[in-house]
Scaffold this motif. Structure first.
Motif, PDB file in Angstrom:
ATOM      1  N   LEU A 181       0.789  -1.169   0.041  1.00 29.48           N
ATOM      2  CA  LEU A 181       0.000  -0.001  -0.182  1.00 29.48           C
ATOM      3  C   LEU A 181       0.792   1.262   0.135  1.00 29.48           C
ATOM      4  CD1 LEU A 181      -2.807  -0.944   2.489  1.00 29.48           C
ATOM      5  CD2 LEU A 181      -2.799  -1.215  -0.013  1.00 29.48           C
ATOM      6  N   VAL A 184       1.244   6.679   3.582  1.00 31.43           N
ATOM      7  CA  VAL A 184      -0.150   7.543   3.471  1.00 31.43           C
ATOM      8  C   VAL A 184       0.017   8.535   2.701  1.00 31.43           C
ATOM      9  CG1 VAL A 184      -2.033   8.305   4.873  1.00 31.43           C
ATOM     10  CG2 VAL A 184      -0.874   6.382   5.744  1.00 31.43           C
ATOM     11  N   SER A 188      -3.988   7.940  -1.336  1.00 30.81           N
ATOM     12  CA  SER A 188      -4.363   6.851  -0.575  1.00 30.81           C
ATOM     13  C   SER A 188      -5.623   7.156   0.214  1.00 30.81           C
ATOM     14  CB  SER A 188      -3.154   6.161   0.176  1.00 30.81           C
ATOM     15  OG  SER A 188      -2.770   7.082   1.133  1.00 30.81           O
ATOM     16  N   HIS A 214      -2.500   0.858   6.746  1.00 38.52           N
ATOM     17  CA  HIS A 214      -1.361   0.911   5.993  1.00 38.52           C
ATOM     18  C   HIS A 214      -0.510   0.204   6.947  1.00 38.52           C
ATOM     19  CE1 HIS A 214      -1.647   3.435   2.136  1.00 38.52           C
ATOM     20  NE2 HIS A 214      -2.833   3.539   2.671  1.00 38.52           N
ATOM     21  N   ARG A 218       1.372  -6.578   4.513  1.00 39.46           N
ATOM     22  CA  ARG A 218       0.889  -6.971   3.118  1.00 39.46           C
ATOM     23  C   ARG A 218       0.576  -8.471   3.177  1.00 39.46           C
ATOM     24  NH1 ARG A 218       4.867  -6.268  -2.018  1.00 39.46           N
ATOM     25  NH2 ARG A 218       6.767  -7.213  -1.029  1.00 39.46           N
TER      26      ARG A 218
END
Length: 370
Positions: A181, A184, A188, A214, A218
């Motif tokens: 991701l 920030v 986003s 975030h 992942r």
């Protein structure tokens, strides 16, 4: 335990726990848990289970609203926050149920019961554990908040494609993605607002949700996303026999209100369905006062410690009977609490919210306040 991510700021800063501890689940997985509020036998107990890609920090506004007079328990689902990621076989609804029961057993003394509230994947955790004696013995009542039991990819509205098949394919790709991701950013945050929150969410609320999402690794995000792809917990709804409230935002794209209506219809003892107009999937952060109010009302009515272990209150005959005029308060409705949540401060004033429900006192009190 890994180091915690950067914490949200302002009124969303997680309160300092009275105690933190490590809970060991059935398969040896270690879970980070926190205790807040008074350790008083007369104080109602509440356990909060967060959703996919979130952490204990997600519950901060609700913890602040309840911990003055409730014993509040929060924990990081495996792989989230400060709980280590599980091994290859550690991603399953069975594991979620094991973890919830382990936390209940580690944090509640014998004979004490709690209102157990789950948001999103936390609500699915509750459903997955519905047949567990450990949950039935220790849960006085339950709250299913912004969640669903099955067909998540089919009913989601995040990707605005006309073809149901193409839309489901896109949602499956998003849920199982391992793509990073990144930091920030303004872009986003716009995506987080669109996918998970209502159109009226203030910038501070969007920022705190983006930071929490975030921070999830992942690999963990993808691991649990694959579990959600084929979620099938419909049969467990009828096994949640304790008094259970359902909450949903009318603008929820991830678990739209049709999920909440299906849950309310299938629960043996549904105390009410609260719909929060204009709110998205992140209801405990978007309107913590409304969510804390439902939890508080259940704790006041069902959260005593005097009931025998494992007892299940009988369903009320009028549990899902709508009143003729929802704007007319019942004579036995409780006086609305003015301390249900703290001011939002620089994060924006709490917005008035209309709740539609089926006889639940928290929603009725909220209507009177509004």
């Amino acid at each position: 335990m890994r180091r915690p991510p950067a914490l949200p700021f302002g009124p969303y800063t997680p309160p300092v726990p009275v105690r933190d501890l490590t809970v060991v689940s059935a398969d040896g997985s270690r879970l980070y848990a926190e205790l807040h509020g008074p350790d008083d036998a007369d104080a109602p107990a509440v356990l909060l289970a967060h959703g996919w890609t979130c952490s204990t920090a997600f519950w901060a506004p609700v913890v602040r609203a309840l911990s003055a007079d409730h014993r509040v328990i929060v924990y990081d689902q495996r792989g989230h926050g400060r709980s280590p990621a599980p091994g290859p076989g550690g991603y399953s609804t069975h594991a979620l149920a094991d973890d919830l029961v382990a936390v209940l057993e580690a944090t509640l003394p014998p004979g004490r019961r709690a209102v157990v509230a789950g948001h999103s994947m936390g609500g699915m955790t509750l459903m997955a554990a519905a047949d567990r004696p450990g949950l039935r013995e220790r849960a006085a009542a339950a709250v299913l908040c912004s969640t669903g039991a099955a067909r998540l990819v089919d009913r989601s509205r995040v990707v605005p494609l006309r073809s149901p098949r193409a839309r489901a394919w896109a949602h499956r790709a998003l849920l199982g993605s391992r793509a990073p991701l990144g930091p920030v950013t303004p872009l986003s945050k716009r995506l987080v607002r669109y996918a998970t929150m209502g159109p009226g969410a203030d910038p501070a609320t969007v920022d705190v949700c983006a930071r929490i999402l975030h921070a999830c690794p992942r690999a963990v995000r993808a691991g649990w996303g694959r579990v959600l792809l084929d979620l099938a917990l419909d049969a467990r709804i009828g096994e949640l026999t304790m008094p259970t409230a359902v909450i949903v935002g009318t603008a929820d794209r991830l678990t739209p209100p049709e999920h909440a209506h299906a849950l309310a219809a299938g629960l043996p003892h549904c105390t009410g369905l609260t719909e929060l107009p204009g709110l998205g999937h992140m209801t405990p952060v978007e309107d913590p006062g409304a969510v804390a109010g439902v939890i508080r009302a259940l704790a006041e009515e069902y959260g005593g410690v005097g009931e025998p272990r494992g007892s299940v209150p009988e369903p009320r005959a009028d549990a899902r009977e709508p009143r003729e005029d929802p704007r007319e308060p019942r004579k036995d409705a409780r006086e609305p609490r003015t301390d249900a949540y703290e001011p939002r401060g620089d994060a924006g004033e709490s917005r008035p919210t209309t709740a539609t429900e089926a006889g639940h006192p928290a929603a009725e009190a909220k209507e009177q306040t509004t």
